[in-house]
Structure formats: structure tokens, C-alpha cells
Enzyme design. Sequence first.
Site, PDB file in Angstrom:
ATOM      1  N   GLU A   1      35.360  45.466  43.359  1.00 39.39           N
ATOM      2  CA  GLU A   1      36.166  45.864  42.189  1.00 39.39           C
ATOM      3  C   GLU A   1      36.852  47.209  42.371  1.00 39.39           C
ATOM      4  O   GLU A   1      37.518  47.676  41.450  1.00 39.39           O
ATOM      5  CB  GLU A   1      35.276  45.923  40.930  1.00 39.39           C
ATOM      6  CG  GLU A   1      34.477  44.657  40.619  1.00 39.39           C
ATOM      7  CD  GLU A   1      35.344  43.479  40.183  1.00 39.39           C
ATOM      8  OE1 GLU A   1      36.427  43.697  39.621  1.00 39.39           O
ATOM      9  OE2 GLU A   1      34.923  42.325  40.434  1.00 39.39           O
TER      10      GLU A   1
ATOM     11  N   ASP B   1      40.214  35.774  33.557  1.00 41.35           N
ATOM     12  CA  ASP B   1      39.278  34.818  32.956  1.00 41.35           C
ATOM     13  C   ASP B   1      39.161  33.527  33.763  1.00 41.35           C
ATOM     14  O   ASP B   1      38.130  32.863  33.725  1.00 41.35           O
ATOM     15  CB  ASP B   1      39.733  34.439  31.534  1.00 41.35           C
ATOM     16  CG  ASP B   1      39.662  35.611  30.577  1.00 41.35           C
ATOM     17  OD1 ASP B   1      39.207  36.696  30.986  1.00 41.35           O
ATOM     18  OD2 ASP B   1      40.075  35.433  29.418  1.00 41.35           O
TER      19      ASP B   1
ATOM     20  N   ASP C   1      33.591  30.845  33.025  1.00 37.45           N
ATOM     21  CA  ASP C   1      34.836  31.575  33.177  1.00 37.45           C
ATOM     22  C   ASP C   1      34.694  32.508  34.372  1.00 37.45           C
ATOM     23  O   ASP C   1      33.609  33.060  34.621  1.00 37.45           O
ATOM     24  CB  ASP C   1      35.113  32.434  31.926  1.00 37.45           C
ATOM     25  CG  ASP C   1      35.704  31.617  30.780  1.00 37.45           C
ATOM     26  OD1 ASP C   1      35.857  30.387  30.928  1.00 37.45           O
ATOM     27  OD2 ASP C   1      36.011  32.229  29.736  1.00 37.45           O
TER      28      ASP C   1
ATOM     29  N   HIS D   1      32.056  36.856  28.693  1.00 36.89           N
ATOM     30  CA  HIS D   1      32.418  37.642  29.889  1.00 36.89           C
ATOM     31  C   HIS D   1      31.545  38.857  30.152  1.00 36.89           C
ATOM     32  O   HIS D   1      30.953  39.431  29.240  1.00 36.89           O
ATOM     33  CB  HIS D   1      33.897  38.063  29.832  1.00 36.89           C
ATOM     34  CG  HIS D   1      34.804  36.888  29.617  1.00 36.89           C
ATOM     35  ND1 HIS D   1      36.041  36.987  29.060  1.00 36.89           N
ATOM     36  CD2 HIS D   1      34.620  35.563  29.892  1.00 36.89           C
ATOM     37  CE1 HIS D   1      36.596  35.778  28.999  1.00 36.89           C
ATOM     38  NE2 HIS D   1      35.735  34.901  29.492  1.00 36.89           N
TER      39      HIS D   1
ATOM     40  N   ASP E   1      32.723  41.754  31.649  1.00 40.18           N
ATOM     41  CA  ASP E   1      33.416  43.016  31.926  1.00 40.18           C
ATOM     42  C   ASP E   1      33.563  43.966  30.735  1.00 40.18           C
ATOM     43  O   ASP E   1      34.359  44.910  30.783  1.00 40.18           O
ATOM     44  CB  ASP E   1      34.736  42.781  32.671  1.00 40.18           C
ATOM     45  CG  ASP E   1      35.626  41.748  32.001  1.00 40.18           C
ATOM     46  OD1 ASP E   1      35.230  41.192  30.962  1.00 40.18           O
ATOM     47  OD2 ASP E   1      36.723  41.495  32.541  1.00 40.18           O
TER      48      ASP E   1
ATOM     49  N   ASN F   1      36.415  48.218  29.528  1.00 32.27           N
ATOM     50  CA  ASN F   1      37.028  47.221  30.405  1.00 32.27           C
ATOM     51  C   ASN F   1      38.131  47.890  31.230  1.00 32.27           C
ATOM     52  O   ASN F   1      39.307  47.594  31.129  1.00 32.27           O
ATOM     53  CB  ASN F   1      37.589  46.121  29.484  1.00 32.27           C
ATOM     54  CG  ASN F   1      38.075  44.911  30.220  1.00 32.27           C
ATOM     55  OD1 ASN F   1      39.275  44.736  30.418  1.00 32.27           O
ATOM     56  ND2 ASN F   1      37.171  44.057  30.629  1.00 32.27           N
TER      57      ASN F   1
ATOM     58  N   HIS G   1      40.864  45.448  32.809  1.00 32.12           N
ATOM     59  CA  HIS G   1      40.224  44.569  33.801  1.00 32.12           C
ATOM     60  C   HIS G   1      40.573  43.112  33.496  1.00 32.12           C
ATOM     61  O   HIS G   1      40.926  42.340  34.387  1.00 32.12           O
ATOM     62  CB  HIS G   1      38.699  44.775  33.807  1.00 32.12           C
ATOM     63  CG  HIS G   1      38.007  44.099  34.962  1.00 32.12           C
ATOM     64  ND1 HIS G   1      37.367  42.884  34.830  1.00 32.12           N
ATOM     65  CD2 HIS G   1      37.896  44.445  36.270  1.00 32.12           C
ATOM     66  CE1 HIS G   1      36.861  42.528  36.016  1.00 32.12           C
ATOM     67  NE2 HIS G   1      37.167  43.455  36.902  1.00 32.12           N
ATOM     68  N   CYS G   2      40.503  42.734  32.235  1.00 32.29           N
ATOM     69  CA  CYS G   2      40.782  41.347  31.839  1.00 32.29           C
ATOM     70  C   CYS G   2      42.216  40.921  32.148  1.00 32.29           C
ATOM     71  O   CYS G   2      42.447  39.767  32.497  1.00 32.29           O
ATOM     72  CB  CYS G   2      40.581  41.174  30.339  1.00 32.29           C
ATOM     73  SG  CYS G   2      38.917  41.442  29.766  1.00 32.29           S
TER      74      CYS G   2
HETATM   75  O1  DAV Z   1      33.360  41.562  22.713  1.00 30.57           O
HETATM   76  O2  DAV Z   1      32.648  42.761  24.337  1.00 30.57           O
HETATM   77  C1  DAV Z   1      35.178  41.115  25.414  1.00 30.57           C
HETATM   78  C2  DAV Z   1      35.866  39.955  26.095  1.00 30.57           C
HETATM   79  C3  DAV Z   1      36.276  40.284  27.464  1.00 30.57           C
HETATM   80  N1  DAV Z   1      37.146  39.253  28.025  1.00 30.57           N
HETATM   81  C4  DAV Z   1      33.246  41.774  23.929  1.00 30.57           C
HETATM   82  C5  DAV Z   1      33.845  40.780  24.907  1.00 30.57           C
END
Ligand code: DAV
Length: 320
Positions: A6, A92, A158, A204, A206, A264, A309-310
Site C-alpha cells: 500500500e 471495492d 469485496d 471494508h 480501509d 481512509n 483509498h477507496c
Molecule cells: O463506515 O467505516 C467505510 C466504507 C469504506 N469503503 C465505515 C466504512
Amino acid sequence: MHSKNEWGKLKKVIVGHAHNATVPEIDISLRHINYADVKDELTIPAGKYPQIVVDEANEDLTTFVNFLEKEGVDVVRPDITDCNYYNYCPRDSVIVYKDKAIATPMPLRARRNEYKAYEKHLENVNAFDIMRSDELYNPNCLGDREVLALTEHEPAFDAANVIRANDDLLYLVSNSGNKSGANLLQSIVDAKVHLLEDVYSYMHIDSTVAFLREGLMLLNPSRVKSIDMMPKAFRNWDYIMCPEPVDIGYYAPYNNSSPWISMNLFSVNKDLVALEEHQVPLQRELEKYGIESAMLPMRHAATLGGCFHCVTLDLDREDD
Ligand code: DAV
């Protein structure tokens, strides 16, 4: 195409876009995975996101792309398609590990073919775009946060349930990834897949763990309460417990993530990350470890469920 951690020096990346972002009509997969804790289905919005959200998100993504290009990174974007969900978070749907791209068997039915909008930028694609059966979803999860949404009926995860640290991959078992999914991943990659369990049941990994460089990670203290909750391979790493996030809110009623989306972050290299601009406490913490933060806007991180990151998928990184 080559990337196996990463934090190595970034050379080429996909950055998502918000065009045509949509909340799909409710189906069994969405109900169980995204809305297990919602009592009344009628309160769940469906259809296209408001244009203002799309426009502002795209504006912030352009700022981010300009920053990456100034850092010498080659940036490509997904096609603009008439999508069922969105092309905002390429993270994702695809894992790049070494020279392989894995389009994972995503548990949300509406996201089944999402990777096709950026497939042309990928190499050596292993795709698992099979239709999910009803038996994959556990009805007992509705209203009970302790019960995970997925059964082990078939592998499902995912790509964003996984982060990479060279020969070790960390896989979150949660509503968006079951154990059979981890076994499937283990059968494809020449790395050790380590399970992270019982820390966070929703979407997820991250916003729970970020790898910053070899031997240093950022942990979400509301989920990883002590280092003992990490798999053995990571217990000797140094770690930063993330300070309380600065909550930037969301465009109601589109609340697609917790305020921890603030952690993130995305590494351009091991000394520089892109960080949501309000996260000054985290910026200060990272500074202590010699990591500089580019403070950039991402107004709809929580609305659309993704920060830096996403919204990325690295295609080329040096190993260090
Ligand atoms: O609510 O911490 C975030 C989603 C990241 N793709 C959360 C999840």
C-alpha cells in the site's frame, strides 16, 4: 502492472468518478449487506444521487487527480457508464497483487460487473462475476449487529476487504467478505492471507487498518482496541492509534459511512499521503513518523462511502 503493497512509490493509478452514481433498488443483497440495521425499508433511498453531490464529488476528484499528476503519477479513469451502483470506488471491486488483477466475487448483486468500466486498464484479470444465490444472505443479521450478513454458501468478498503488505495480505471477515472468500483468495495469490475477525462487521477494511510502510500501520481504536486483536503476523508492527476523526458529515439521507472514513488515506509513497483536509489531528500524528499529508477536499467521502483509498486502485507501484 505491478503493485504488492500500500506504500511503495506510486507510478500509475485508477481514480474513480461520481458520474451516474446510483443507489440501486432494494434487493436481498443490499438489504442484508448495506441496511441490516434499518428497520423500515421504506426509509431507504433509491435512484440517482443528487446532481450536486455528483458535481462536488467530481470537482474534488479532479483536485486529487491534479495533485497526483503533479507528483508524477500517471492517472487513468473508469469509463462513464450507465451503472447500477457507481464507478466512484474502483478499490471495492478489484485487487491488484503483483502482476494479477482479481475482480472479486462481490456480494452485492448490483455491483457484479462493476470492474468492466475499468477493465481495459487492467492486466491478467481473474474475474468472478457470478450471480449470487439467495442462500448467501443470512436473514438473522437483520436487526442484529452481532450476526454477519453473509453465510459460507459460496465465496463472496469485496476487494476492499483486503490490504496488502508484500508477502502478507490482511482480509477482514465482515458483511462484505466471508471466510470462503478468503480461501478463494488464498488459492489465487502467492502470499499468506491473514484473517482479521470480530473487529468490524460492516463494509471494508480501509477505515479500520491502513498500512503506512513496512512495519508501521494506522489502527482505528474504536474497532482494533488492542494490538492483540490483529493476526499474529502484524503484532510486532509499530502502530499509530488514529485520533478521533473530525466528522465532516454527509448529504442527508445518504449516510454511507462512519466518520472513520477520515482514516481512509492514500499513500503516494511511504513519506506522503493524501488526507481529507479536516483531519488535522491525524496529520499531526503522522508527522511524528516523518509522514507528510497533502490536505485535500473530499466533501462527499461519507455521502458516497469513500475517501482517498477507496476512490483509487493502484496499477503500478515500486516495491519500496
Ligand atoms: O463506515 O467505516 C467505510 C466504507 C469504506 N469503503 C465505515 C466504512
